[in-house]
Design a protein around this motif. Structure first.
Motif, PDB file in Angstrom:
ATOM      1  N   GLN A 143     -14.340   0.062   0.755  1.00 34.87           N
ATOM      2  CA  GLN A 143     -13.037  -0.581   0.777  1.00 34.87           C
ATOM      3  C   GLN A 143     -13.093  -1.965   0.155  1.00 34.87           C
ATOM      4  O   GLN A 143     -14.084  -2.688   0.282  1.00 34.87           O
ATOM      5  CB  GLN A 143     -12.539  -0.698   2.225  1.00 34.87           C
ATOM      6  CG  GLN A 143     -12.140   0.638   2.838  1.00 34.87           C
ATOM      7  CD  GLN A 143     -11.509   0.449   4.205  1.00 34.87           C
ATOM      8  OE1 GLN A 143     -12.107  -0.150   5.096  1.00 34.87           O
ATOM      9  NE2 GLN A 143     -10.294   0.959   4.371  1.00 34.87           N
ATOM     10  N   GLN A 239      -6.795   5.172   6.536  1.00 31.21           N
ATOM     11  CA  GLN A 239      -7.341   4.093   5.709  1.00 31.21           C
ATOM     12  C   GLN A 239      -7.391   4.529   4.251  1.00 31.21           C
ATOM     13  O   GLN A 239      -7.658   5.689   3.954  1.00 31.21           O
ATOM     14  CB  GLN A 239      -8.757   3.729   6.164  1.00 31.21           C
ATOM     15  CG  GLN A 239      -8.833   3.123   7.551  1.00 31.21           C
ATOM     16  CD  GLN A 239      -8.386   1.686   7.593  1.00 31.21           C
ATOM     17  OE1 GLN A 239      -8.915   0.831   6.891  1.00 31.21           O
ATOM     18  NE2 GLN A 239      -7.387   1.408   8.418  1.00 31.21           N
ATOM     19  N   SER A 240      -7.124   3.570   3.377  1.00 28.29           N
ATOM     20  CA  SER A 240      -7.281   3.792   1.944  1.00 28.29           C
ATOM     21  C   SER A 240      -8.285   2.776   1.408  1.00 28.29           C
ATOM     22  O   SER A 240      -8.820   1.943   2.151  1.00 28.29           O
ATOM     23  CB  SER A 240      -5.943   3.626   1.218  1.00 28.29           C
ATOM     24  OG  SER A 240      -5.574   2.249   1.178  1.00 28.29           O
ATOM     25  N   GLN A 241      -8.497   2.801   0.121  1.00 33.27           N
ATOM     26  CA  GLN A 241      -9.442   1.872  -0.502  1.00 33.27           C
ATOM     27  C   GLN A 241      -8.994   0.426  -0.346  1.00 33.27           C
ATOM     28  O   GLN A 241      -9.818  -0.488  -0.318  1.00 33.27           O
ATOM     29  CB  GLN A 241      -9.584   2.218  -1.987  1.00 33.27           C
ATOM     30  CG  GLN A 241     -10.715   1.493  -2.699  1.00 33.27           C
ATOM     31  CD  GLN A 241     -10.868   1.966  -4.120  1.00 33.27           C
ATOM     32  OE1 GLN A 241      -9.924   1.978  -4.892  1.00 33.27           O
ATOM     33  NE2 GLN A 241     -12.078   2.394  -4.476  1.00 33.27           N
ATOM     34  N   THR A 242      -7.684   0.192  -0.198  1.00 30.84           N
ATOM     35  CA  THR A 242      -7.164  -1.180  -0.131  1.00 30.84           C
ATOM     36  C   THR A 242      -6.796  -1.611   1.289  1.00 30.84           C
ATOM     37  O   THR A 242      -6.292  -2.722   1.485  1.00 30.84           O
ATOM     38  CB  THR A 242      -5.930  -1.330  -1.034  1.00 30.84           C
ATOM     39  OG1 THR A 242      -4.889  -0.456  -0.574  1.00 30.84           O
ATOM     40  CG2 THR A 242      -6.272  -0.995  -2.482  1.00 30.84           C
ATOM     41  N   SER A 243      -7.042  -0.773   2.294  1.00 29.39           N
ATOM     42  CA  SER A 243      -6.578  -1.079   3.654  1.00 29.39           C
ATOM     43  C   SER A 243      -7.301  -2.252   4.298  1.00 29.39           C
ATOM     44  O   SER A 243      -6.823  -2.791   5.302  1.00 29.39           O
ATOM     45  CB  SER A 243      -6.722   0.156   4.547  1.00 29.39           C
ATOM     46  OG  SER A 243      -5.819   1.171   4.176  1.00 29.39           O
TER      47      SER A 243
END
Length: 355
Positions: A143, A239-243
């Protein structure tokens, strides 16, 4: 949500604003698709700081069968931006920085294209900085953090337009503002928020979440439809890569804690009058008919100030009508629908009749 569309349309589009005889039941009807064993929501209506309605619907944790309550903490996504803006305003009150400081005074590794960018422009989305999400390095694992956003922007020696000349909503700008808070205060952004905003206001369960460093109590987990359709099964998409970027969207909070935040925006307990005026003054026209102006961390539309938060698995909104001392907050742990129309529909049930 086909069953709700007629009711939503009537509530939002009707010119009537008189409160209903039984608004709580009407809100329950609006929220029926959030009830049961599905990703849920928490809803709060405040007038003069008193809760007129305070409800949880559905599940905060679908897999564990944990119900959503007024104490459930959701990832706020871009509702976070008002706290980032408040942090900068607090430091301006301290004399630690000026809103007209060039951002490169605090983050000198930014490229020359950022020379003319000021903190004020970051706050009002007029910097023209490129969107970091479009330039994540190929093969990046894990992340992103706010510092990673800075590293990405260090390699982008250009802006979308001359800083200060246009409006373009920018997560990049708010990630940088979090780093500026750290530089100017001498403590990291999450600690600053805790010490200067959350703790003084009694927002005891609110946190700028950093995995492995803190925990989120009463946590809601985000969900999306498994096949992207309105009828698919729900799957966890928390969750994402930018969370993990904090400045543009990393705070977790509940409707109960946000009630304390809302109260602080009416008096001097946190920010001075001048700072609050800056937050809620039209800093820039947006060119968007439904949201004509942006302040600092707030969208401004006539007599209301609001902001939404959209992240993988979460959709949130806070809408304030200061002249009526009325606030509606809807936090949800699902990827659809957008809750702003829902909040407007709810407000119609409580707002005083137009003169």
């Amino acid at each position: 949500m086909p069953s709700l569309l007629p009711l939503l349309a009537m509530a939002v589009l009707s010119g009537a604003t008189a409160p209903l005889n039984d608004p709580a039941s009407a809100v329950d009807a609006l929220m029926q698709d959030y009830a049961g064993h599905v990703p849920g929501a928490s809803v709060l209506v405040l007038r003069d700081g008193e809760p007129l309605l305070r409800r949880g619907y559905g599940m905060a944790d679908l897999e564990a069968g944990i119900a959503a309550t007024p104490a459930t903490n959701y990832r706020l996504a871009s509702v976070t931006k008002q706290f980032t803006a408040a942090s900068i305003l607090l430091l301006a009150e301290d004399g630690a920085l000026s809103l007209d400081d060039p951002v490169r005074r605090w983050l000198p590794s930014l490229p020359p294209a950022a020379d003319a960018v000021t903190l004020r422009q970051l706050l009002s989305h007029t910097s023209g900085l490129v969107d970091y999400e479009d330039h994540v390095p190929a093969g990046f694992q894990g992340q992103l953090r706010d510092a990673d956003v800075l590293r990405i922007l260090e390699g982008q020696d250009r802006t979308y337009f001359t800083p200060g000349s246009e409006y373009r909503y920018s997560n990049s700008g708010y990630a940088l503002l979090a780093l500026v808070v750290g530089k100017a205060s001498g403590r990291d952004f999450a600690r600053f928020l805790h010490e200067r905003i959350f703790q003084p206001l009694g927002m005891d369960h609110t946190v700028a979440h950093q995995d492995g460093i803190d925990t989120v109590s009463d946590r809601a987990y985000g969900h999306s439809r498994a096949d992207g359709s309105a009828s698919g099964d729900w799957t966890r998409t928390d969750q994402s890569q930018t969370s993990a970027v904090l400045g543009d969207g990393g705070i977790y909070s509940s409707i109960d804690d946000l009630a304390r935040w809302d109260a602080a925006l009416y008096d001097d307990r946190l920010l001075q009058l001048q700072s609050r005026a800056l937050m809620f003054s039209p800093a820039t026209p947006t060119g968007e008919p439904d949201v004509p102006h942006y302040g600092f961390g707030w969208r401004l539309n006539g007599d209301s100030a609001w902001h939404s938060g959209e992240s993988i698995g979460f959709r949130n909104v806070i809408v304030r009508w200061p002249a009526q001392r009325l606030t509606v907050i809807v936090l949800s742990n699902r990827n659809e629908p957008e809750p702003y129309p829902l909040a407007l529909a709810i407000s119609k049930m409580f707002r005083a009749p137009a003169p």
